[in-house]
Every structure is written in C-alpha cells, then in structure tokens.
Enzyme design. Structure first.
Site, PDB file in Angstrom:
ATOM      1  CB  CYS A 171     129.669  77.467 -42.238  1.00 37.71           C
ATOM      2  SG  CYS A 171     130.587  78.490 -41.101  1.00 37.71           S
TER       3      CYS A 171
HETATM    4  N1  COA Z   1     131.351  95.280 -28.577  1.00 41.73           N
HETATM    5  C1  COA Z   1     130.811  96.502 -28.727  1.00 41.73           C
HETATM    6  N2  COA Z   1     130.612  97.103 -29.918  1.00 41.73           N
HETATM    7  C2  COA Z   1     130.975  96.404 -31.013  1.00 41.73           C
HETATM    8  C3  COA Z   1     131.561  95.125 -30.937  1.00 41.73           C
HETATM    9  C4  COA Z   1     131.747  94.583 -29.652  1.00 41.73           C
HETATM   10  N3  COA Z   1     132.291  93.354 -29.491  1.00 41.73           N
HETATM   11  N4  COA Z   1     131.830  94.695 -32.174  1.00 41.73           N
HETATM   12  C5  COA Z   1     131.438  95.664 -33.010  1.00 41.73           C
HETATM   13  N5  COA Z   1     130.938  96.702 -32.319  1.00 41.73           N
HETATM   14  C6  COA Z   1     130.406  97.961 -32.865  1.00 41.73           C
HETATM   15  C7  COA Z   1     130.939  98.240 -34.256  1.00 41.73           C
HETATM   16  O1  COA Z   1     132.178  98.890 -34.199  1.00 41.73           O
HETATM   17  C8  COA Z   1     129.849  99.107 -34.826  1.00 41.73           C
HETATM   18  O2  COA Z   1     130.000 100.405 -34.357  1.00 41.73           O
HETATM   19  P1  COA Z   1     129.657 101.659 -35.319  1.00 41.73           P
HETATM   20  O3  COA Z   1     128.196 101.530 -35.639  1.00 41.73           O
HETATM   21  O4  COA Z   1     130.005 102.821 -34.453  1.00 41.73           O
HETATM   22  O5  COA Z   1     130.537 101.492 -36.517  1.00 41.73           O
HETATM   23  C9  COA Z   1     128.572  98.546 -34.205  1.00 41.73           C
HETATM   24  O6  COA Z   1     128.998  97.844 -33.021  1.00 41.73           O
HETATM   25  C10 COA Z   1     127.855  97.575 -35.115  1.00 41.73           C
HETATM   26  O7  COA Z   1     128.802  96.640 -35.644  1.00 41.73           O
HETATM   27  P2  COA Z   1     128.458  95.622 -36.801  1.00 41.73           P
HETATM   28  O8  COA Z   1     129.673  94.854 -37.152  1.00 41.73           O
HETATM   29  O9  COA Z   1     127.761  96.358 -37.893  1.00 41.73           O
HETATM   30  O10 COA Z   1     127.422  94.681 -36.013  1.00 41.73           O
HETATM   31  P3  COA Z   1     126.353  93.707 -36.589  1.00 41.73           P
HETATM   32  O11 COA Z   1     125.046  94.096 -36.083  1.00 41.73           O
HETATM   33  O12 COA Z   1     126.507  93.477 -38.057  1.00 41.73           O
HETATM   34  O13 COA Z   1     126.719  92.314 -35.864  1.00 41.73           O
HETATM   35  C11 COA Z   1     127.767  90.244 -36.441  1.00 41.73           C
HETATM   36  C12 COA Z   1     127.957  91.714 -36.094  1.00 41.73           C
HETATM   37  C13 COA Z   1     129.111  89.626 -36.788  1.00 41.73           C
HETATM   38  C14 COA Z   1     127.184  89.515 -35.233  1.00 41.73           C
HETATM   39  C15 COA Z   1     126.789  90.105 -37.629  1.00 41.73           C
HETATM   40  O14 COA Z   1     127.173  90.945 -38.670  1.00 41.73           O
HETATM   41  C16 COA Z   1     126.675  88.705 -38.187  1.00 41.73           C
HETATM   42  O15 COA Z   1     126.306  87.779 -37.507  1.00 41.73           O
HETATM   43  N6  COA Z   1     126.937  88.558 -39.504  1.00 41.73           N
HETATM   44  C17 COA Z   1     126.841  87.276 -40.182  1.00 41.73           C
HETATM   45  C18 COA Z   1     127.842  86.375 -39.637  1.00 41.73           C
HETATM   46  C19 COA Z   1     127.906  85.057 -40.302  1.00 41.73           C
HETATM   47  O16 COA Z   1     126.953  84.375 -40.498  1.00 41.73           O
HETATM   48  N7  COA Z   1     129.093  84.674 -40.641  1.00 41.73           N
HETATM   49  C20 COA Z   1     129.349  83.418 -41.132  1.00 41.73           C
HETATM   50  C21 COA Z   1     130.594  83.014 -40.474  1.00 41.73           C
HETATM   51  S1  COA Z   1     130.881  81.384 -40.750  1.00 41.73           S
END
Ligand code: COA
Length: 374
Positions: free
Chosen positions: A156
């Site tokens: 990225c």
């Molecule tokens: N729909 C519904 N529920 C979902 C889901 C979806 N598509 N994806 C995950 N969930 C659930 C999970 O299973 C979890 O459930 P639980 O609490 O029962 O275990 C809950 O939602 C929260 O999931 P989590 O992965 O902790 O969500 P989050 O708030 O961390 O958001 C991201 C996920 C990926 C958006 C976030 O972590 C993020 O943006 N991280 C940084 C990403 C980044 O910058 N990456 C660089 C890549 S280049």
C-alpha cells in the site's frame, strides 16, 4: 541540486462497479451454497458453517459503499467468486500497462508534457502481473518514453516510496521528468469468499509526473520533503510467489495464496506508527499542525483516517481538509492517497501546505510534504 515538483496527476477509474448490496447478495449465496455442499461435515462438527455478511457491518466497519472493478465477471457468481480476466497474448498490452497508460496520459496532459519527454517510469504497485519483463518498461514503450523504467512493490505504500525515489533522482539530476504509475488490480488478490475481508478492495490506476520545479509549465506542488519507513510484520501477508510450484501442496486452492490480514491487529499497530511518523516528519520540517491545509491519507478505513486526522491536526478535521474517496473506490492499495490528492488538490491556494501519507503491508509508511505553487 534541483527542487522536485509534482506537475501533474491522473486517475483511471475502471468502467464497472459493485455496490455493497450486490456484494453481500453474492457472498450470502456463496455461503448458503458452501453450507449445503458441506452439510454433513457441518453437522458432524468437522466444518464450520459460513455466516452471512451484512451491508450494515461493511459500512460501519470501513466506510466503504462501493468499489470499482476491471470486470464483474466471476466476482458475483457463487460458483466462481473471483474476477475472470481473459489471458492476453504477449503481443497485446498487459492489463496493468493499459490502466497505467490511461492515468499517465491524464497526468502528462496536466503537466503539459509530451510522453517522449519522460526519462523515468516507475510502476509502483502491490502486485505485478508477471515476473518480467517489468511492466514499467512496457509502459515506457507504449508511451514512447526514453530513459529507464522499473517496477517496485511496497504494497500500500508503493506510491509514496515511488515518489521518494523519483523526487530523489530529480533532486540529484539523474532524471529530468519522472512518471510514477500505480495500477492496482486488487480484485485479483482479494479473497472474495472470506467475509472478514471480501468488501475491502477495489481496482484503479493513478499517475504522477515529477520534474524539476524550474521546468514546471503551470501550477504544481513542490515536494518539500519525503519520508519512508518500514517495520516487519506478518499481519498483512500473501504467500503467493514464484516458489509456489516448488512447495508440495502449494498449487492447491489455499487461503494464504490471496490477501490475508489480522485487521484488528493492523488497526492497533499501524495507527500509532503512522501518527508518530507524520508527527516526526512535520516536526523535522518545522511544519506545525496549523500550517497544514490538507491531508491526503491512505484510503483503507474511515475510522482509521478520522483517528489519524484528529491526531495530526490536534482537532477534528474540517470538511474537505482530509478528503476520503474510500466510500466510492474502497481500498485501492497504493493508489488511494493519490486518488485523494488528484481529485482534491486543485482548489488549494498558492503557498498552502499538504501532506500525502500511505501505509500498509510490510508494515510500511510513506509521507510527502507538498507546497502549492503557481
Ligand atoms: N459481515 C458481518 N459481520 C462481519 C463481517 C461481515 N462482512 N466481517 C466480520 N464480521 C464480524 C466478525 O466475525 C466479528 O464478529 P465477532 O465479534 O462475533 O467475532 C465482528 O464482525 C467484528 O469483526 P472484526 O474483524 O473485529 O471487525 P473490525 O471492526 O476490526 O473491522 C476491518 C474489520 C477489516 C474493516 C478493520 O479491522 C480494518 O479496517 N483494519 C485495518 C485494515 C487495513 O488498513 N489494512 C491494510 C490493508 S492494505
């Protein structure tokens, strides 16, 4: 020594888009199909059933509303769940080169430069379509540019690392007119079957022309300074690579051969790293928070950007001060901050200072302090 300046930028936006609603419908159909096919194993407790995705979660967790893709074919088909792009003959332009060329011509037009005047092409992207010859050299040829060209990959942060490389070469005099292109076909490395990440990415290409400030033909952004840093982490990883055939079992459809991340950890570890990086960069250049008119941040997550904007400025950014494009484009890897820069920079007044910052796998973080000049 010469002062480098960004004299043009451009964005290629793919012709197709996928809304969160379409994405969730396709994922849920895939999950139902998977659960039906694996009903016996799920009943026996040896296989975990797939849960449905939700539009509400996607928007709340990321701020993403839709994404652009090079093709919709395959992505929304529960029996496929990846893009289907026809293979091209060696004599045809590659997909990445074609996308980059569109963005490059827009950037060159803004700079008032003929493609033949370019003497450096850097293709800086998260994924490269083939091992060699370099995609950048193909772009150089399609443009009719001279000099040299090379590919680089810092995930990225590729665009800001490419900007630093080009700016340093302009500064030293080894090149005179550089083109940095960031064609990102993120749809091809995204695991569309994983609900934790299936909504994250989109496709796009961006380009920037960097040349001597003294050569600029019109309004431009002087590159005051750049700063890049890396710190190893496995929290964002993709194990696909040229040794794949050599590893027994690695040619199978394996989860680790696509984008994988531990999103929570990335969130927790990258935020302080980026905030500190920007604070140090600004302090070393004598730029105070009040001196900054615009922040063009990496476009992965709205909450992340809100946090960084607040930390850097010491207050909630005013409307337009920290433009997001992720709601329309999703995470476009290295291109995200450059889309924001390209779309939301023309209105800045002469003498205004802005900062581009990208971050991601590696970990990597790259920033550039820019000043608007007429
Ligand atoms: N729909 C519904 N529920 C979902 C889901 C979806 N598509 N994806 C995950 N969930 C659930 C999970 O299973 C979890 O459930 P639980 O609490 O029962 O275990 C809950 O939602 C929260 O999931 P989590 O992965 O902790 O969500 P989050 O708030 O961390 O958001 C991201 C996920 C990926 C958006 C976030 O972590 C993020 O943006 N991280 C940084 C990403 C980044 O910058 N990456 C660089 C890549 S280049």
């Amino acid at each position: 020594m010469h002062t480098p300046a960004i004299t043009g930028s451009g964005v290629f936006t793919p012709p197709h888009s996928i809304s969160n609603a379409e994405l969730v419908t396709a994922f849920n159909a895939y999950a139902d199909r998977f659960n039906a096919q694996n009903a016996a194993a799920i009943d026996a407790g040896t296989q975990v059933a797939l849960a449905h995705s939700s539009e509400e979660f996607i928007f709340k967790a990321s701020g993403i509303e839709q994404r652009y893709v090079m093709t919709r074919d395959g992505i929304l088909d529960p029996a496929v769940m990846h893009p289907i792009l026809p293979e091209r003959a060696d004599a045809e332009p590659s997909v990445m080169a074609e996308m980059a060329l569109d963005a490059a011509l827009k950037a060159l037009a803004q700079a008032g430069r003929d493609p033949a005047e370019v003497d450096l092409v850097i293709c800086a992207a998260s994924n490269l379509e083939r091992a060699y010859p370099a995609v950048a050299i193909e772009i150089q040829s399609l443009l009719g540019a001279g000099g040299m060209a090379f590919d680089m990959n810092v995930a990225c942060s590729s665009a800001t690392f490419g900007l630093q490389a080009a700016a340093d070469m302009i500064r030293s005099g080894s090149v005179r007119c550089a083109l940095i292109v960031n064609p990102e076909i993120c749809s091809a490395h995204l695991e569309w079957r994983d609900r934790d990440c299936h909504f994250i990415f989109g496709d796009v290409a961006t380009a920037m022309v960097v040349e001597r400030k003294g050569d600029a033909k019109g309004a431009h952004f002087e590159v005051l300074s750049t700063r890049c840093a890396t710190q190893f982490s496995n929290n964002i990883r993709n194990n696909n690579g040229f040794l794949r055939r050599s590893h027994i079992g690695a040619m199978q459809d394996r989860r680790d051969m696509q984008f994988m991340q531990n999103g929570r950890k990335v969130f927790k570890e990258v935020l302080p790293m980026v905030s500190q990086h920007i604070a140090n960069h600004m302090a070393d250049e004598g730029v105070a928070a009040d001196d900054l008119s615009r922040l063009w941040l990496h476009q992965a997550n709205k909450t992340m950007n809100d946090f960084i904007g607040k930390k850097v400025l010491g207050r909630t950014p005013a409307a337009g001060e920290q433009p997001n494009i992720l709601q329309d484009y999703a995470n476009t890897s290295s291109a995200g901050s450059i889309i924001a820069f390209s779309k939301y920079s023309d209105d800045l007044e002469e003498g205004s200072t802005g900062l581009i910052c990208s971050f991601g796998a590696g970990y990597s973080v790259g920033s550039a302090l820019l000043r608007r000049c007429s």
